[in-house]
Design an enzyme around this catalytic site. Structure first.
Site, PDB file in Angstrom:
ATOM      1  N   ASP A 228     -26.033  36.678  16.778  1.00  0.00           N
ATOM      2  CA  ASP A 228     -26.157  35.425  16.031  1.00  0.00           C
ATOM      3  C   ASP A 228     -26.326  34.185  16.915  1.00  0.00           C
ATOM      4  O   ASP A 228     -27.408  33.910  17.385  1.00  0.00           O
ATOM      5  CB  ASP A 228     -24.943  35.315  15.089  1.00  0.00           C
ATOM      6  CG  ASP A 228     -25.135  34.275  13.979  1.00  0.00           C
ATOM      7  OD1 ASP A 228     -26.232  33.699  13.907  1.00  0.00           O
ATOM      8  OD2 ASP A 228     -24.200  34.044  13.201  1.00  0.00           O
TER       9      ASP A 228
ATOM     10  N   HIS B   1     -28.599  35.206   4.930  1.00  0.00           N
ATOM     11  CA  HIS B   1     -27.203  34.799   5.134  1.00  0.00           C
ATOM     12  C   HIS B   1     -26.500  34.813   3.774  1.00  0.00           C
ATOM     13  O   HIS B   1     -26.997  34.205   2.826  1.00  0.00           O
ATOM     14  CB  HIS B   1     -27.122  33.368   5.679  1.00  0.00           C
ATOM     15  CG  HIS B   1     -27.634  33.197   7.079  1.00  0.00           C
ATOM     16  ND1 HIS B   1     -28.499  32.197   7.442  1.00  0.00           N
ATOM     17  CD2 HIS B   1     -27.372  33.872   8.222  1.00  0.00           C
ATOM     18  CE1 HIS B   1     -28.755  32.271   8.741  1.00  0.00           C
ATOM     19  NE2 HIS B   1     -28.085  33.279   9.236  1.00  0.00           N
TER      20      HIS B   1
ATOM     21  N   HIS C  75     -28.964  40.623  14.265  1.00  0.00           N
ATOM     22  CA  HIS C  75     -29.070  39.228  13.829  1.00  0.00           C
ATOM     23  C   HIS C  75     -28.965  38.302  15.027  1.00  0.00           C
ATOM     24  O   HIS C  75     -27.922  38.181  15.658  1.00  0.00           O
ATOM     25  CB  HIS C  75     -27.970  38.906  12.823  1.00  0.00           C
ATOM     26  CG  HIS C  75     -28.125  37.551  12.179  1.00  0.00           C
ATOM     27  ND1 HIS C  75     -29.101  37.273  11.242  1.00  0.00           N
ATOM     28  CD2 HIS C  75     -27.450  36.392  12.351  1.00  0.00           C
ATOM     29  CE1 HIS C  75     -29.000  36.014  10.861  1.00  0.00           C
ATOM     30  NE2 HIS C  75     -28.012  35.447  11.515  1.00  0.00           N
TER      31      HIS C  75
ATOM     32  N   ARG D  42     -28.264  28.830  -0.737  1.00  0.00           N
ATOM     33  CA  ARG D  42     -28.261  27.375  -0.628  1.00  0.00           C
ATOM     34  C   ARG D  42     -29.651  26.824  -0.333  1.00  0.00           C
ATOM     35  O   ARG D  42     -30.067  25.815  -0.911  1.00  0.00           O
ATOM     36  CB  ARG D  42     -27.288  26.992   0.513  1.00  0.00           C
ATOM     37  CG  ARG D  42     -27.352  25.579   1.011  1.00  0.00           C
ATOM     38  CD  ARG D  42     -26.248  25.331   2.047  1.00  0.00           C
ATOM     39  NE  ARG D  42     -26.269  26.237   3.190  1.00  0.00           N
ATOM     40  CZ  ARG D  42     -27.135  26.169   4.190  1.00  0.00           C
ATOM     41  NH1 ARG D  42     -28.084  25.253   4.188  1.00  0.00           N
ATOM     42  NH2 ARG D  42     -27.079  27.014   5.186  1.00  0.00           N
TER      43      ARG D  42
ATOM     44  N   GLU E 275     -21.187  33.086   4.125  1.00  0.00           N
ATOM     45  CA  GLU E 275     -20.631  32.822   5.457  1.00  0.00           C
ATOM     46  C   GLU E 275     -19.485  31.822   5.361  1.00  0.00           C
ATOM     47  O   GLU E 275     -18.506  31.920   6.073  1.00  0.00           O
ATOM     48  CB  GLU E 275     -21.724  32.298   6.396  1.00  0.00           C
ATOM     49  CG  GLU E 275     -21.208  31.994   7.816  1.00  0.00           C
ATOM     50  CD  GLU E 275     -22.289  31.583   8.798  1.00  0.00           C
ATOM     51  OE1 GLU E 275     -23.439  31.365   8.360  1.00  0.00           O
ATOM     52  OE2 GLU E 275     -21.990  31.497  10.007  1.00  0.00           O
TER      53      GLU E 275
ATOM     54  N   HIS F  72     -23.264  38.265   7.504  1.00  0.00           N
ATOM     55  CA  HIS F  72     -21.894  37.725   7.429  1.00  0.00           C
ATOM     56  C   HIS F  72     -21.109  38.346   6.256  1.00  0.00           C
ATOM     57  O   HIS F  72     -20.220  39.143   6.475  1.00  0.00           O
ATOM     58  CB  HIS F  72     -21.850  36.186   7.336  1.00  0.00           C
ATOM     59  CG  HIS F  72     -22.593  35.511   8.441  1.00  0.00           C
ATOM     60  ND1 HIS F  72     -22.284  35.708   9.766  1.00  0.00           N
ATOM     61  CD2 HIS F  72     -23.651  34.653   8.435  1.00  0.00           C
ATOM     62  CE1 HIS F  72     -23.111  35.003  10.522  1.00  0.00           C
ATOM     63  NE2 HIS F  72     -23.953  34.356   9.745  1.00  0.00           N
TER      64      HIS F  72
ATOM     65  N   HIS G  73     -30.434  34.342  16.680  1.00  0.00           N
ATOM     66  CA  HIS G  73     -31.239  33.120  16.707  1.00  0.00           C
ATOM     67  C   HIS G  73     -31.394  32.833  18.193  1.00  0.00           C
ATOM     68  O   HIS G  73     -30.526  32.177  18.795  1.00  0.00           O
ATOM     69  CB  HIS G  73     -30.537  31.957  16.012  1.00  0.00           C
ATOM     70  CG  HIS G  73     -30.054  32.262  14.619  1.00  0.00           C
ATOM     71  ND1 HIS G  73     -30.913  32.371  13.549  1.00  0.00           N
ATOM     72  CD2 HIS G  73     -28.819  32.490  14.120  1.00  0.00           C
ATOM     73  CE1 HIS G  73     -30.212  32.644  12.445  1.00  0.00           C
ATOM     74  NE2 HIS G  73     -28.945  32.723  12.769  1.00  0.00           N
TER      75      HIS G  73
ATOM     76  N   GLN H 274     -30.754  29.475  20.139  1.00  0.00           N
ATOM     77  CA  GLN H 274     -29.408  28.884  20.187  1.00  0.00           C
ATOM     78  C   GLN H 274     -28.703  29.157  21.519  1.00  0.00           C
ATOM     79  O   GLN H 274     -27.649  28.583  21.804  1.00  0.00           O
ATOM     80  CB  GLN H 274     -28.564  29.370  18.999  1.00  0.00           C
ATOM     81  CG  GLN H 274     -29.058  28.766  17.682  1.00  0.00           C
ATOM     82  CD  GLN H 274     -28.238  29.181  16.469  1.00  0.00           C
ATOM     83  OE1 GLN H 274     -27.156  29.737  16.585  1.00  0.00           O
ATOM     84  NE2 GLN H 274     -28.767  28.906  15.286  1.00  0.00           N
TER      85      GLN H 274
ATOM     86  N   HIS I 195     -33.394  32.170   3.778  1.00  0.00           N
ATOM     87  CA  HIS I 195     -32.277  31.747   4.640  1.00  0.00           C
ATOM     88  C   HIS I 195     -30.913  31.978   3.995  1.00  0.00           C
ATOM     89  O   HIS I 195     -30.007  32.534   4.592  1.00  0.00           O
ATOM     90  CB  HIS I 195     -32.436  30.264   5.019  1.00  0.00           C
ATOM     91  CG  HIS I 195     -31.347  29.775   5.913  1.00  0.00           C
ATOM     92  ND1 HIS I 195     -30.129  29.325   5.437  1.00  0.00           N
ATOM     93  CD2 HIS I 195     -31.272  29.689   7.258  1.00  0.00           C
ATOM     94  CE1 HIS I 195     -29.361  28.984   6.464  1.00  0.00           C
ATOM     95  NE2 HIS I 195     -30.028  29.196   7.572  1.00  0.00           N
TER      96      HIS I 195
HETATM   97 ZN   LIG Z   1     -27.458  33.399  11.434  1.00  0.00          ZN
END
Ligand SMILES: [Zn+2]
Length: 466
Positions: free
Chosen positions: A330, A242, A62, A218, A245, A279, A64, A67, A215
């Site tokens: 992550d 996800h 996992h 939510r 989390e 998570h 991103h 980031q 994603h």
């Molecule tokens: Zn993530």
């Protein structure tokens, strides 16, 4: 046996089936797979890796990648009353909205370089930057996904591009303009673009492939979620999401559906052996049982989770139920998958005031705990992202890394505790060679393009942050 020099490697020992074996080599075939693991005596020509141990490549489940640009830039108190995951997220969004396609490539290449330097050979990239900052798609709606894939291939990593579906800010929540780059409002658009991306990759010998990544509960309404998961199941693609989390995500789900995220996924029939929940922190023992029955996986990201104050992944509960756990870097606050592996155990030690919590009680082997944690960083990660491999068994991809047995962090280890030394103590600087599909991408702790990659990244950071 007369073996071609370029495809045979011989180190002091290599890791297979839970233990180190001495005086065994790896023979790679011309398709980048392991053709044989013969005893050293039968090998006449080999690349000799002196004072090295060979281990299967680590699989980062996992990531991103972009980031990486906010590393070290969110570690202070903002003007909010309380800093949390949610205030960090606002800071991350504002960086995400300033990146051009070329910036996405440069940031991703930096993250992937650091992964390679630490022994990672394959990555599951949970990719949600799709549109231009104002929400308009690029002429090629997969432009940014392709930039990330190009970055992984240029560094030499295998990549599962887990293309993210993102449709809303949350249940009964107004649209958030900061999320305009992620949004694809309906499942037809999403699936169309996913299919386009997949066909653009063609047959690339297993070095890049796609998966489906709603994603979170939510961000994706239920009918949308069901449609794209059904598609992934018919196409046998990995599905990542996800899950649980943050406590607020769980309570919003209960408000909308009357049940927790895992219970919702189970009752809707969305859990399967292809499903990985990322998570999965705020759950009940009952939910762990649901994941186990469906043979679903969990991807824990403990370095990020402790950085964001998310909570502790109940891996003891998962192991007790037979749920496979993989690992991810992550947010890239630190890229060191073996650090993530040891944190699975360490966080539970701090919580419970005990030691050796995750060890299988039926074994007395000294390295049994390390072997279990190492499996999370290799075999389970491979299964989660749809990669056949994760071990140095014959027929698997020739993806492996070596560590310097004389490195200060592990010097003096004996064969029966070498794995524990590596899992609990290895410095990343001990990683010397990294081979993917029989091709060396790191040699003596360096990548061929390292200077250029770091230079470009330095310029990007200067431009972004001054
Ligand atoms: Zn993530």
């Amino acid at each position: 046996m007369n073996l071609p020099e370029k495809t045979t490697w011989l180190a002091d020992c290599f890791y297979l089936s839970g233990r180190f074996q001495a005086q065994v080599g790896i023979v790679g075939d011309d398709t980048g797979r392991i053709a044989a693991t013969p005893p050293a005596l039968e090998i006449t020509n080999a690349v000799k890796l002196k004072n090295r141990a060979m281990l299967p490549g680590l699989v980062n489940g996992h990531s991103h990648a972009f980031q990486r640009v906010i590393r070290g830039r969110t570690e202070y108190r903002t003007r909010n009353a309380k800093d949390s995951f949610w205030t960090w997220r606002e800071m991350m969004y504002s960086a995400a909205n300033r990146l051009s396609p070329e910036d996405v490539y440069d940031a991703s290449r930096m993250a992937f370089l650091e992964m390679a330097l630490s022994g990672v050979t394959a990555v599951g990239e949970f990719h949600y930057l799709h549109n231009q900052p104002d929400g308009t798609p690029y002429d090629d709606p997969n432009l940014l996904a392709k930039e990330v894939i190009r970055a992984a291939r240029d560094v030499g990593l295998r990549i599962a591009l887990l293309r993210v579906a993102y449709a809303r800010a949350g249940y009964q929540t107004d649209p958030n303009p900061q999320q305009a780059r992620f949004i694809e409002l309906d499942p037809e658009i999403y699936l169309d673009r996913l299919t386009q991306l997949r066909s653009s990759l063609g047959k690339m010998d297993g070095d890049a492939w796609v998966g489906v990544a709603p994603h979170s509960v939510r961000a994706v309404p239920l009918p949308y979620l069901k449609e794209i998961v059904a598609f992934a199941n018919t196409q046998i693609m990995p599905i990542h999401m996800h899950v649980a989390e943050q406590p607020a995500e769980v309570s919003a789900c209960i408000e909308e559906f009357g049940r927790s995220p895992v219970a919702l996924l189970e009752t809707e029939g969305l859990l399967s052996e292809r499903f990985t929940g990322v998570h999965v922190i705020h759950i009940t023992p009952k939910a762990a049982g649901m994941l186990a029955r469906a043979r679903a996986l969990v991807c824990a990201c403990p370095t990020t989770e402790r950085n964001l104050g998310d909570g502790i992944v109940p891996v003891d509960l998962f192991f007790k139920n037979g749920v496979r756990v993989s690992l991810g870097t992550d947010s890239q606050i630190q890229i060191d998958l073996l650090e993530d592996a040891r944190e699975l155990e360490y966080h539970l030690r701090l919580q419970k005031g005990e030691r050796a919590i995750l060890v299988d009680q039926n074994t007395e082997e000294q390295s049994a705990l390390a072997a279990r944690l190492f499996e999370c960083a290799t075999v389970n990660g491979a299964q989660s992202i749809g990669l056949p491999g994760g071990t140095l068994d014959k027929g698997n991809p020739a993806d492996f890394f070596t560590v310097d047995l004389n490195d200060a962090s592990i010097a003096g280890a004996s064969p029966d505790n070498l794995l524990s030394s590596i899992v609990f103590s290895l410095s990343k600087t001990a990683v010397k060679d990294v081979i993917v599909g029989g091709k060396k991408i790191i040699e003596d702790g360096r990548h061929n393009d390292q200077e250029e990659i770091v230079g470009k990244f330095n310029s990007l950071q200067k431009r972004l942050w001054g």
